[in-house]
Motif scaffolding. Structure first.
Motif, PDB file in Angstrom:
ATOM      1  N   SER A   1      -7.104   5.495  -5.027  1.00  0.00           N
ATOM      2  CA  SER A   1      -6.976   6.292  -3.804  1.00  0.00           C
ATOM      3  C   SER A   1      -8.253   7.063  -3.474  1.00  0.00           C
ATOM      4  O   SER A   1      -8.323   7.745  -2.467  1.00  0.00           O
TER       5      SER A   1
ATOM      6  N   PRO B   1      -8.599   0.555   1.060  1.00  0.00           N
ATOM      7  CA  PRO B   1      -8.229   1.818   1.714  1.00  0.00           C
ATOM      8  C   PRO B   1      -8.858   2.004   3.081  1.00  0.00           C
ATOM      9  O   PRO B   1      -8.456   2.893   3.828  1.00  0.00           O
TER      10      PRO B   1
ATOM     11  N   GLY C   1      -7.389  -2.001   5.263  1.00  0.00           N
ATOM     12  CA  GLY C   1      -5.969  -2.262   5.076  1.00  0.00           C
ATOM     13  C   GLY C   1      -5.573  -3.707   5.244  1.00  0.00           C
ATOM     14  O   GLY C   1      -4.382  -4.029   5.254  1.00  0.00           O
TER      15      GLY C   1
ATOM     16  N   ARG D   1       0.809  -1.221   0.000  1.00  0.00           N
ATOM     17  CA  ARG D   1       0.000   0.000   0.000  1.00  0.00           C
ATOM     18  C   ARG D   1       0.843   1.272   0.000  1.00  0.00           C
ATOM     19  O   ARG D   1       0.589   2.203  -0.766  1.00  0.00           O
TER      20      ARG D   1
END
Length: 228
Positions: free
Chosen positions: A207, A170, A173, A150
């Motif tokens: 993102s 996101p 995780g 990541r």
């Protein structure tokens, strides 16, 4: 490198080292004059030395040895392999609680999560002069592996070196985003669904998550008025 099961780890390590051996023999990978290339297999636990089974035929060109990460401090090798990068009891970071007597002699707990294990992981990563191979198991990936993918754009591959599509969720995780379909079309959803319900648009930036509110979508509130 990601494999499907614990039983596949030793074979995958052997395959990668055999590939390295072949490349050294052909001259594709430069050797070191006067000695063999060294490979250090580093384990969080001693029983992980079993991952070296079947590697003796490679000893003519490669000096392969096993050490625990604790014992490797100060050591170096041309290449290092770190198997056991998984979550769980025998994982890395370790979840085995320290001995209560030992905890009395240790300093107060640090605020950063798994601080001592992170320092140990740093030791493992810095033992190699040329490159490091991390070995994990599908759906049991270590949090350290997930963070490297990541935050540092580390590539994830399968046992034969093919790059795997890897977008880390996101929100949690802890899982990769996988393609799913719905009435509205294809999208990316967290592999840990239903524990994590994060979604991303296929054509959007990884993102910028497209997430549903925790309570689901609601219609705007409209005040009720009586007819007069």
């Amino acid at each position: 490198m990601t494999v499907d099961t614990e039983n596949a780890v030793a074979a995958a390590v052997r395959h990668r080292l055999t590939t390295l051996h072949t490349r050294v023999a052909s001259g594709e990978v430069p050797s070191v004059q006067g000695r063999k290339l060294s490979v250090l297999v580093l384990g969080r636990y001693r029983h992980q030395s079993s991952y070296l089974e079947g590697c003796k035929p490679l000893a003519d060109l490669l000096d392969i040895s096993f050490m625990t990460i604790h014992a490797s401090k100060g050591g170096e090798a041309d290449y290092s392999v770190i198997p056991g990068m998984v979550s769980g009891k025998w994982g890395f970071p370790s979840t085995i609680p320290n001995d209560p007597v030992l905890r009395l002699a240790m300093p107060a707990a640090e605020e950063f999560p798994k601080a001592e294990e992170r320092r140990l992981f740093y030791v493992a990563l810095t033992r190699a002069r040329r490159s490091v191979l991390l070995v994990t198991i599908n759906k049991r990936e270590s949090r350290f592996v997930m963070e490297l993918i990541r935050d540092q754009a580390v590539l994830r591959t399968n046992a034969i070196g093919e790059v795997l599509h890897s977008v880390v969720c996101p929100r949690c995780g802890r899982g990769f985003m996988v393609e799913r379909t719905s009435k509205r079309g294809a999208f990316l959803g967290c592999r840990r669904y239903p524990r994590c319900k994060t979604t991303l648009a296929l054509d959007g930036s990884p993102s910028v998550p497209v997430m549903k509110p925790a309570g689901g979508y609601r219609k705007p509130f409209t005040p009720y008025r009586r007819n007069r």
